[in-house]
Design an enzyme around this catalytic site. Structure first.
Site, PDB file in Angstrom:
ATOM      1  N   THR A   1      -0.266  -1.438  -6.061  1.00 54.62           N
ATOM      2  CA  THR A   1      -1.605  -0.944  -5.763  1.00 54.62           C
ATOM      3  C   THR A   1      -1.875   0.406  -6.419  1.00 54.62           C
ATOM      4  O   THR A   1      -0.933   1.173  -6.689  1.00 54.62           O
ATOM      5  CB  THR A   1      -1.755  -0.803  -4.236  1.00 54.62           C
ATOM      6  OG1 THR A   1      -2.983  -0.150  -3.936  1.00 54.62           O
ATOM      7  CG2 THR A   1      -0.623   0.020  -3.627  1.00 54.62           C
ATOM      8  N   ASP A   2      -3.162   0.710  -6.591  1.00 52.21           N
ATOM      9  CA  ASP A   2      -3.538   2.044  -7.099  1.00 52.21           C
ATOM     10  C   ASP A   2      -3.318   3.127  -6.047  1.00 52.21           C
ATOM     11  O   ASP A   2      -3.303   4.320  -6.369  1.00 52.21           O
ATOM     12  CB  ASP A   2      -4.989   2.060  -7.581  1.00 52.21           C
ATOM     13  CG  ASP A   2      -6.019   1.702  -6.515  1.00 52.21           C
ATOM     14  OD1 ASP A   2      -5.629   1.384  -5.376  1.00 52.21           O
ATOM     15  OD2 ASP A   2      -7.230   1.732  -6.829  1.00 52.21           O
ATOM     16  N   GLU A   3      -3.143   2.723  -4.773  1.00 52.72           N
ATOM     17  CA  GLU A   3      -3.038   3.723  -3.697  1.00 52.72           C
ATOM     18  C   GLU A   3      -1.776   4.569  -3.819  1.00 52.72           C
ATOM     19  O   GLU A   3      -1.690   5.633  -3.202  1.00 52.72           O
ATOM     20  CB  GLU A   3      -3.089   3.052  -2.324  1.00 52.72           C
ATOM     21  CG  GLU A   3      -4.368   2.292  -2.111  1.00 52.72           C
ATOM     22  CD  GLU A   3      -4.738   2.076  -0.653  1.00 52.72           C
ATOM     23  OE1 GLU A   3      -4.102   2.658   0.230  1.00 52.72           O
ATOM     24  OE2 GLU A   3      -5.683   1.310  -0.420  1.00 52.72           O
TER      25      GLU A   3
ATOM     26  N   TYR B   1       1.190   2.737   4.462  1.00 57.93           N
ATOM     27  CA  TYR B   1       1.092   1.582   3.553  1.00 57.93           C
ATOM     28  C   TYR B   1       1.401   2.001   2.120  1.00 57.93           C
ATOM     29  O   TYR B   1       2.273   1.417   1.465  1.00 57.93           O
ATOM     30  CB  TYR B   1      -0.304   0.948   3.628  1.00 57.93           C
ATOM     31  CG  TYR B   1      -0.602   0.045   2.442  1.00 57.93           C
ATOM     32  CD1 TYR B   1       0.072  -1.163   2.279  1.00 57.93           C
ATOM     33  CD2 TYR B   1      -1.541   0.417   1.467  1.00 57.93           C
ATOM     34  CE1 TYR B   1      -0.176  -1.972   1.182  1.00 57.93           C
ATOM     35  CE2 TYR B   1      -1.796  -0.400   0.371  1.00 57.93           C
ATOM     36  CZ  TYR B   1      -1.113  -1.591   0.229  1.00 57.93           C
ATOM     37  OH  TYR B   1      -1.349  -2.398  -0.863  1.00 57.93           O
TER      38      TYR B   1
ATOM     39  N   LYS C   1       4.515   0.999  -0.417  1.00 55.40           N
ATOM     40  CA  LYS C   1       4.343   0.343  -1.730  1.00 55.40           C
ATOM     41  C   LYS C   1       4.967   1.216  -2.823  1.00 55.40           C
ATOM     42  O   LYS C   1       5.585   0.704  -3.765  1.00 55.40           O
ATOM     43  CB  LYS C   1       2.864   0.097  -2.024  1.00 55.40           C
ATOM     44  CG  LYS C   1       2.201  -0.961  -1.157  1.00 55.40           C
ATOM     45  CD  LYS C   1       2.776  -2.366  -1.339  1.00 55.40           C
ATOM     46  CE  LYS C   1       2.449  -2.987  -2.684  1.00 55.40           C
ATOM     47  NZ  LYS C   1       2.876  -4.418  -2.731  1.00 55.40           N
TER      48      LYS C   1
HETATM   49  P1  NAD Z   1      -2.511 -10.185   2.376  1.00 56.27           P
HETATM   50  O1  NAD Z   1      -2.192  -9.296   3.520  1.00 56.27           O
HETATM   51  O2  NAD Z   1      -3.783 -10.929   2.356  1.00 56.27           O
HETATM   52  O3  NAD Z   1      -1.348 -11.279   2.216  1.00 56.27           O
HETATM   53  C1  NAD Z   1       0.010 -10.950   2.318  1.00 56.27           C
HETATM   54  C2  NAD Z   1       0.802 -12.254   2.357  1.00 56.27           C
HETATM   55  O4  NAD Z   1       2.190 -11.915   2.422  1.00 56.27           O
HETATM   56  C3  NAD Z   1       0.490 -13.110   3.594  1.00 56.27           C
HETATM   57  O5  NAD Z   1       0.356 -14.473   3.221  1.00 56.27           O
HETATM   58  C4  NAD Z   1       1.716 -12.904   4.484  1.00 56.27           C
HETATM   59  O6  NAD Z   1       1.979 -14.013   5.322  1.00 56.27           O
HETATM   60  C5  NAD Z   1       2.807 -12.694   3.457  1.00 56.27           C
HETATM   61  N1  NAD Z   1       3.939 -11.920   3.991  1.00 56.27           N
HETATM   62  C6  NAD Z   1       3.876 -10.758   4.717  1.00 56.27           C
HETATM   63  N2  NAD Z   1       5.108 -10.372   5.031  1.00 56.27           N
HETATM   64  C7  NAD Z   1       5.974 -11.271   4.502  1.00 56.27           C
HETATM   65  C8  NAD Z   1       7.385 -11.386   4.477  1.00 56.27           C
HETATM   66  N3  NAD Z   1       8.172 -10.487   5.097  1.00 56.27           N
HETATM   67  N4  NAD Z   1       7.934 -12.425   3.809  1.00 56.27           N
HETATM   68  C9  NAD Z   1       7.157 -13.343   3.191  1.00 56.27           C
HETATM   69  N5  NAD Z   1       5.816 -13.294   3.192  1.00 56.27           N
HETATM   70  C10 NAD Z   1       5.222 -12.261   3.832  1.00 56.27           C
HETATM   71  O7  NAD Z   1      -2.350  -9.268   1.082  1.00 56.27           O
HETATM   72  P2  NAD Z   1      -3.198  -9.285  -0.275  1.00 56.27           P
HETATM   73  O8  NAD Z   1      -4.418  -8.484  -0.081  1.00 56.27           O
HETATM   74  O9  NAD Z   1      -3.284 -10.661  -0.776  1.00 56.27           O
HETATM   75  O10 NAD Z   1      -2.216  -8.428  -1.210  1.00 56.27           O
HETATM   76  C11 NAD Z   1      -1.172  -9.058  -1.939  1.00 56.27           C
HETATM   77  C12 NAD Z   1      -0.391  -7.998  -2.686  1.00 56.27           C
HETATM   78  O11 NAD Z   1      -1.264  -7.287  -3.556  1.00 56.27           O
HETATM   79  C13 NAD Z   1       0.245  -6.944  -1.776  1.00 56.27           C
HETATM   80  O12 NAD Z   1       1.509  -6.625  -2.301  1.00 56.27           O
HETATM   81  C14 NAD Z   1      -0.704  -5.758  -1.867  1.00 56.27           C
HETATM   82  O13 NAD Z   1      -0.014  -4.552  -1.653  1.00 56.27           O
HETATM   83  C15 NAD Z   1      -1.193  -5.891  -3.294  1.00 56.27           C
HETATM   84  N6  NAD Z   1      -2.538  -5.362  -3.566  1.00 56.27           N
HETATM   85  C16 NAD Z   1      -3.608  -5.742  -2.796  1.00 56.27           C
HETATM   86  C17 NAD Z   1      -4.888  -5.284  -3.125  1.00 56.27           C
HETATM   87  C18 NAD Z   1      -6.097  -5.686  -2.339  1.00 56.27           C
HETATM   88  O14 NAD Z   1      -7.202  -5.169  -2.610  1.00 56.27           O
HETATM   89  N7  NAD Z   1      -6.019  -6.619  -1.395  1.00 56.27           N
HETATM   90  C19 NAD Z   1      -5.045  -4.420  -4.220  1.00 56.27           C
HETATM   91  C20 NAD Z   1      -3.922  -4.027  -4.957  1.00 56.27           C
HETATM   92  C21 NAD Z   1      -2.673  -4.525  -4.627  1.00 56.27           C
HETATM   93  O1  DAU Z   2      -6.856   0.186  -3.531  1.00 55.65           O
HETATM   94  C1  DAU Z   2      -6.138  -0.998  -3.337  1.00 55.65           C
HETATM   95  C2  DAU Z   2      -5.983  -1.258  -1.857  1.00 55.65           C
HETATM   96  O2  DAU Z   2      -7.253  -1.718  -1.397  1.00 55.65           O
HETATM   97  C3  DAU Z   2      -4.896  -2.284  -1.530  1.00 55.65           C
HETATM   98  O3  DAU Z   2      -3.651  -1.767  -1.931  1.00 55.65           O
HETATM   99  C4  DAU Z   2      -4.885  -2.592  -0.026  1.00 55.65           C
HETATM  100  O4  DAU Z   2      -3.936  -3.614   0.237  1.00 55.65           O
HETATM  101  C5  DAU Z   2      -6.268  -3.071   0.362  1.00 55.65           C
HETATM  102  O5  DAU Z   2      -6.316  -3.292   1.755  1.00 55.65           O
HETATM  103  C6  DAU Z   2      -7.326  -2.033  -0.033  1.00 55.65           C
HETATM  104  O6  DAU Z   2      -7.175  -0.820   0.764  1.00 55.65           O
HETATM  105  P1  DAU Z   2      -8.437  -0.036   1.330  1.00 55.65           P
HETATM  106  O7  DAU Z   2      -7.997   0.810   2.459  1.00 55.65           O
HETATM  107  O8  DAU Z   2      -9.187   0.639   0.227  1.00 55.65           O
HETATM  108  O9  DAU Z   2      -9.339  -1.306   1.818  1.00 55.65           O
HETATM  109  P2  DAU Z   2     -10.219  -1.525   3.122  1.00 55.65           P
HETATM  110  O10 DAU Z   2     -11.032  -2.763   2.869  1.00 55.65           O
HETATM  111  O11 DAU Z   2      -9.426  -1.451   4.372  1.00 55.65           O
HETATM  112  O12 DAU Z   2     -11.212  -0.285   3.110  1.00 55.65           O
HETATM  113  C7  DAU Z   2     -12.068  -0.040   1.987  1.00 55.65           C
HETATM  114  C8  DAU Z   2     -12.815   1.244   2.265  1.00 55.65           C
HETATM  115  O13 DAU Z   2     -13.752   1.010   3.344  1.00 55.65           O
HETATM  116  C9  DAU Z   2     -11.933   2.385   2.721  1.00 55.65           C
HETATM  117  O14 DAU Z   2     -12.427   3.601   2.187  1.00 55.65           O
HETATM  118  C10 DAU Z   2     -12.077   2.385   4.252  1.00 55.65           C
HETATM  119  C11 DAU Z   2     -13.490   1.887   4.445  1.00 55.65           C
HETATM  120  N1  DAU Z   2     -13.735   1.114   5.691  1.00 55.65           N
HETATM  121  C12 DAU Z   2     -12.902   0.059   5.971  1.00 55.65           C
HETATM  122  C13 DAU Z   2     -13.094  -0.701   7.112  1.00 55.65           C
HETATM  123  C14 DAU Z   2     -12.158  -1.837   7.449  1.00 55.65           C
HETATM  124  C15 DAU Z   2     -14.818   1.410   6.513  1.00 55.65           C
HETATM  125  O15 DAU Z   2     -15.582   2.352   6.240  1.00 55.65           O
HETATM  126  N2  DAU Z   2     -14.996   0.654   7.631  1.00 55.65           N
HETATM  127  C16 DAU Z   2     -14.166  -0.378   7.997  1.00 55.65           C
HETATM  128  O16 DAU Z   2     -14.380  -0.988   9.080  1.00 55.65           O
END
Ligand code: NAD
Ligand code: DAU
Length: 357
Positions: free
Chosen positions: A132-134, A158, A162
């Site tokens: 992630t970019d975080e 989180y 990562k």
């Molecule tokens: P998600 O939470 O939707 O899905 C995570 C999946 O991993 C689920 O299916 C869960 O059952 C599985 N899982 C969790 N713990 C596990 C374990 N111990 N063993 C096996 N499986 C397990 O997550 P996502 O949003 O699809 O993100 C996927 C990946 O991409 C993550 O590594 C996250 O850090 C990264 N990522 C997400 C975003 C985003 O915007 N969602 C952005 C950048 C990077």
């Molecule tokens: O940047 C990549 C990341 O993006 C991934 O690594 C994470 O897995 C993914 O969950 C996401 O993280 P964020 O914290 O940015 O996503 P989230 O959707 O939780 O929140 C997006 C923005 O919106 C953040 O600034 C918090 C804000 N927010 C979120 C929720 C759930 C609100 O203002 N209200 C809300 O109820």
């Protein structure tokens, strides 16, 4: 075949569906099915012999190694993680367990498998770590976007977990010559996004007549990438990425949260007008900010564009319309994931939260 971890989650299931739509190479999908994993995402693959689903935990290195030896994948694409920042604030332990210990166990199993490979199979093997970019922390309003050389400065449990996993992956390449690739991506959105995250939460709450919670002043900036563009980027890096390198993935779509929510309300106003003739914007509610909330993320994705020829196909305008339409077309998917543990999470995160501005 390829071995995918976390392939029942949001990005993982989009990746598996995308992969099998474009190639006949089978996928072993290894997922623990936590609250975030949903086999219904993969319903269209139910009778597809190219998709093998195994429920399991990446922390269980023995099970992983046995599966690797049995199925002989040419690559591992590692999505499995705890992914929600707010949950990491309420309960960091599971993030340390899965994201750090789990990635470590997976790396150990993968290294043992790879060490025993020979010749072309050994040379071709890849371990692609999805991050992630975080991990780069937060930007000021005039800072340049994160590049691959931006120092790590994670601010939440989180992102710290990562970051730790990224460092482990890096060390396995440096120390053992293990063939790793890492991608650091910005915020994804699209189908199958769990409604704990901002965009699907707003779409679901708007239709249910519930408050649309904005943390703090809503001026935090995120870069948004349509999930299928992320999947394409991962395929490009897996095919041609340089071993040991990291690639930033982003959509060049920086937006303040409040603007994202306004956009969603306006699209819903036109696609599903409220019965009383009002706007969904009327449901916006300011709530107490997320502790340690990062102010701005922005991604410089030029390395991936320059070296591997990747570019996002969707703009935010096209991607967000497709996303809203998908949620309108799939109310049963939302209802299904909102049953069970979801209600408890909403209570934990929102019910006792103080009002904001
Ligand atoms: P998600 O939470 O939707 O899905 C995570 C999946 O991993 C689920 O299916 C869960 O059952 C599985 N899982 C969790 N713990 C596990 C374990 N111990 N063993 C096996 N499986 C397990 O997550 P996502 O949003 O699809 O993100 C996927 C990946 O991409 C993550 O590594 C996250 O850090 C990264 N990522 C997400 C975003 C985003 O915007 N969602 C952005 C950048 C990077
Ligand atoms: O940047 C990549 C990341 O993006 C991934 O690594 C994470 O897995 C993914 O969950 C996401 O993280 P964020 O914290 O940015 O996503 P989230 O959707 O939780 O929140 C997006 C923005 O919106 C953040 O600034 C918090 C804000 N927010 C979120 C929720 C759930 C609100 O203002 N209200 C809300 O109820």
């Amino acid at each position: 075949m390829i071995f995918v971890t976390g392939g029942a989650g949001f990005i993982g299931s989009n990746f598996v569906l995308d992969w099998l739509a474009q190639s006949d190479e089978p996928v072993l999908n290894f997922d623990k099915l936590t609250y975030a994993g949903n086999v219904n995402n993969l319903a269209s693959l139910k009778d597809d012999p190219r998709h093998v689903f195994v429920r399991g935990d990446i922390c269980d290195g023995e099970q992983v190694l046995a599966l690797l030896r049995e199925h002989q994948p040419r690559a591992i694409v590692h999505f499995a993680a705890e992914s929600h920042v707010d949950r990491s604030i309420h309960g960091p332990a599971e993030f340390i367990n899965t994201n750090i210990n789990g990635t470590f166990a997976l790396l150990e199993a993968a290294r043992a498998y790879w060490t025993a490979l020979e010749g072309d199979a050994k040379a071709a093997f890849r371990f692609l770590h999805v991050s992630t970019d975080e991990v780069y922390g937060t930007l000021g309003p005039n800072d340049p976007p994160f590049s691959e050389t931006t120092p790590y400065a994670p601010n939440s449990p989180y992102s710290a977990s990562k970051a730790a996993s990224d460092h482990l992956v890096r060390s396995y390449h440096h120390t053992y010559g293990f063939p790793t690739l890492t991608t650091n991506c910005s915020n994804n959105y699209g189908p199958y996004h769990f409604p704990e995250k901002l965009i699907p939460l707003i779409i679901a709450n708007a239709q249910a007549g519930k408050p649309l919670p904005i943390y703090g002043d809503g001026q935090q900036i995120r870069d948004w990438l349509f999930v299928s563009d992320h999947c394409t980027a991962i395929r490009r890096v897996l095919a041609d990425g340089k071993l040991g390198e990291t690639y930033n993935v982003g959509g060049w779509n920086e937006m303040a949260n409040l603007d994202v929510v306004h956009t969603l309300c306006d699209i819903l106003d036109s696609l599903k007008p409220k019965a009383d003739g009002g706007s969904y914007r009327d449901q916006i509610t300011y709530v107490k900010d997320r502790p340690g909330h990062d102010r701005r993320y922005a991604i410089d994705a030029r390395k991936l564009e320059r070296e591997l020829g990747w570019k996002p196909a969707e703009t935010f305008e096209t991607g967000i319309r497709k996303t809203v339409q998908w949620y309108l077309d799939n109310p049963e998917w939302v209802a299904d994931v909102q049953s069970g543990a979801y209600a408890k999470w909403v209570e934990t995160n929102y019910f006792n939260r103080e009002a904001g501005q």
